[in-house]
Design an enzyme around this catalytic site. Structure first.
Site, PDB file in Angstrom:
ATOM      1  N   ASP A   1       1.319  -1.369   0.169  1.00 18.89           N
ATOM      2  CA  ASP A   1       0.197  -0.103   0.385  1.00 18.89           C
ATOM      3  C   ASP A   1       0.731   1.231  -0.196  1.00 18.89           C
ATOM      4  O   ASP A   1       1.872   1.417   1.192  1.00 18.89           O
ATOM      5  CB  ASP A   1      -1.376  -0.453   1.998  1.00 18.89           C
ATOM      6  CG  ASP A   1      -1.956   0.931   1.610  1.00 18.89           C
ATOM      7  OD1 ASP A   1      -1.905   1.673   0.528  1.00 18.89           O
ATOM      8  OD2 ASP A   1      -1.885   1.208   2.675  1.00 18.89           O
TER       9      ASP A   1
ATOM     10  N   ASP B   1      -2.104   5.754  -5.388  1.00 15.95           N
ATOM     11  CA  ASP B   1      -2.341   5.114  -3.634  1.00 15.95           C
ATOM     12  C   ASP B   1      -2.856   3.621  -4.656  1.00 15.95           C
ATOM     13  O   ASP B   1      -4.067   3.501  -4.937  1.00 15.95           O
ATOM     14  CB  ASP B   1      -3.340   5.581  -2.990  1.00 15.95           C
ATOM     15  CG  ASP B   1      -3.979   4.260  -1.989  1.00 15.95           C
ATOM     16  OD1 ASP B   1      -3.197   3.815  -1.257  1.00 15.95           O
ATOM     17  OD2 ASP B   1      -4.810   4.170  -1.705  1.00 15.95           O
TER      18      ASP B   1
END
Ligand SMILES: *[C@@H]1O[C@H](CO)[C@@H](O)[C@H](O)[C@H]1NC(C)=O
Ligand SMILES: *[C@@H]1O[C@H](CO)[C@@H](O)[C@H](O)[C@H]1NC(C)=O
Ligand SMILES: *[C@@H]1O[C@H](CO)[C@@H](O)[C@H](O)[C@H]1NC(C)=O
Ligand SMILES: *[C@@H]1O[C@H](CO)[C@@H](O)[C@H](O)[C@H]1NC(C)=O
Length: 472
Positions: free
Chosen positions: A89, A304
């Protein structure tokens, strides 16, 4: 699944317990281990000065909302080493894994692997981080009032999909694959601090279960920053997320090939924020309010990998969606889907995002559309949910637009960039010490895939919330 950003939970119990300096009130019963700090430090000192060439991170998973909806890797922790599957992530900082105290954590993933709870007592190099240690103070932006040496340093993170993890920090050895030759790696280790998740609460979905998350954010607490602080790596990494075959390439190190154009990262932001200038749809620039993409006040554009789809401010979304001249047939509440048998590239517009320094991101219909039940084709663009009371909203670019590109995050030079790339091929990275260039290839860990909804991870270490409670 509706997007729920910035869902903030203040853990009052934890807050009060620590503010009172009363360790007995802590929700977690943690036995303090008297492991030898000096042993770890000696080991680190011994290794200091050795500059790791590059790190190869084995990827698995798939960014498609109808597949796993996330990318993950396998990491070794502790001694003896055990393997943990964690989501990769770039939208958060901390690394955490579920720990032995977690009674409700999943033991098996529907992605196909067995999950493992980290047990500090099961690793002879494990060390508890207490609230009087510098690391703890830095995550709280200062010394913690009422802290006593025996109180563990707590953390809480809540992600954009409402899922949350709460626990305490531990230090242990992380084992990873250091690049030692062309398509060759050798195991390396480093002592790092990560979160031991004692309580996990899932948001709307319990699917896509993994052991934890490795955040590749910029904060000093991220694994990348910790490895860089111990001079093991440079703060540069790249990923090529393959949503066609799954997995892809993920490497830490100076990228030599392919060459990518870059755009500056907005300084002092907690996420990878870039400046989006405008959006072109089939060659026409969308007419939008001039401040729509401004950074700050909960707006701006974030890159992201932990988010599956791509979220646009409502005005932008509406303007974009007014373009295709096709009649919509809603087959799912969540997505706008069409019955369309032909090549979507013939019927839908190309969307081109333009960033500062002339970097652009072209997203073809076959990339932003995905197949759903019965051959329906759905649009992956989503409406962003306003972040602030005054209704400002952000642009969040997830796997939908990041996949099938080589994306470079160069934190040494504070730039980010990308180029179209074949994610099942390989890239070249440079050993920062010797200057030798090595090839790093693609991987596809545990290719089993299941039907899952997209997840929206990311966001906000709630440390600021915790900080507020300490400063009271
Ligand atoms: C770390 O790596 C070294 C060298 O490869 C090895 O000797 C040592 O046992 C490893 N330590 C741990 C805790 O894995
Ligand atoms: C992060 O680490 C750097 C280098 O160690 C240090 O200069 C900086 O003050 C740290 N930042 C924070 C917010 O702690
Ligand atoms: C970023 O923050 C640091 C410390 O808070 C400050 O010194 C610096 O001027 C800021 N930079 C920008 C570009 O705002
Ligand atoms: C991508 O790279 C792989 C591995 O090198 C190769 O087999 C494949 O043909 C390439 N795909 C395209 C579209 O070039």
């Amino acid at each position: 699944m509706d997007l729920r950003f910035l869902f903030i939970i203040v853990l009052e119990i934890l807050c009060v317990a620590i503010a009172n300096g009363n360790g007995n009130d802590l929700v977690f019963q943690v036995e303090r281990r008297k492991t030898s700090l000096s042993g770890i430090k000696d080991h680190d000192d011994h290794r200091r000065g050795r500059f790791l060439s590059a790190v190869d991170i084995n990827l698995g998973g798939n960014g498609l909302p109808t597949k796993t909806g996330l990318y993950f890797t396998k990491l070794g922790l502790g001694s003896p080493k055990k393997d943990y599957y964690v989501q990769v992530d770039t939208g958060s900082d901390l690394m955490w894994v579920n720990c032995i105290e977690c009674s409700k954590c999943p033991r098996k993933s529907d992605i196909g692997m067995d999950l493992t709870l980290y047990d500090p007592k099961g690793s002879h190099t494990s060390e508890l981080i207490s609230c009087d240690q510098d690391f703890c103070a830095s995550t709280f932006d200062g010394p913690i009032l009422g802290c006593k040496a025996e109180i563990p340093c707590p953390y809480t993170i809540t992600y954009g999909d409402g899922s949350a993890t709460t626990g305490y920090y531990v230090r242990d050895y992380l084992t990873f694959d250091s690049v030692s030759g062309n398509l060759h790696t050798a195991p390396q280790n480093s002592s790092i601090i990560f979160g031991c998740g004692a309580v996990q609460s899932m948001g709307s979905s319990n699917e896509g279960a993994l052991d934890g998350i490795i955040g590749f954010g910029q904060a000093n607490s991220s694994v990348l920053s910790q490895l860089a602080a111990s001079r093991k790596v440079k703060k540069i990494f790249s990923h090529c997320l393959d949503n066609i075959r799954g997995g892809g390439i993920f490497a830490i190190g100076e990228l030599v090939e392919p060459k990518v154009s870059t755009t500056p990262l907005v300084p002092n932001m907690s996420h990878f924020n870039v400046v989006l200038k405008n959006i072109e749809v089939d060659g026409d620039v969308l007419q939008l309010p001039s401040d729509i993409f401004d950074s700050g006040n909960g707006k701006g554009t974030i890159i992201d990998s932990g988010t599956t789809l791509a979220y646009l401010p409502i005005i932008v979304y509406d303007e974009l969606m007014s373009r295709p001249g096709l009649k919509l047939e809603l087959v799912d509440q969540q997505f706008k889907c069409f019955h369309y048998a032909g090549n979507v590239d013939d019927a839908f517009p190309v969307v081109k995002l333009h960033f500062e320094d002339s970097l652009s991101l072209t997203v073809y219909p076959h990339e932003y559309m995905f197949s759903y039940n019965d051959g329906a084709r759905c649009i992956g663009w989503q409406k962003s949910v306003p972040q602030t009371k005054d209704g400002k909203d952000m642009t969040l670019l997830g796997d939908l637009v990041l996949s099938n590109k080589l994306v470079l995050y160069d934190l040494e030079n504070m730039v980010i960039g990308w180029t179209d790339y074949n994610c099942s091929s390989s890239i070249k990275v440079k050993d920062s010490t010797t200057g030798i260039v090595h090839t790093v290839g693609a991987h596809n860990l545990s290719p089993a895939s299941t039907f899952l909804n997209g997840r929206t991870l990311t966001f906000f270490l709630l440390l600021t919330v915790m900080l507020n409670c300490f400063s009271n």
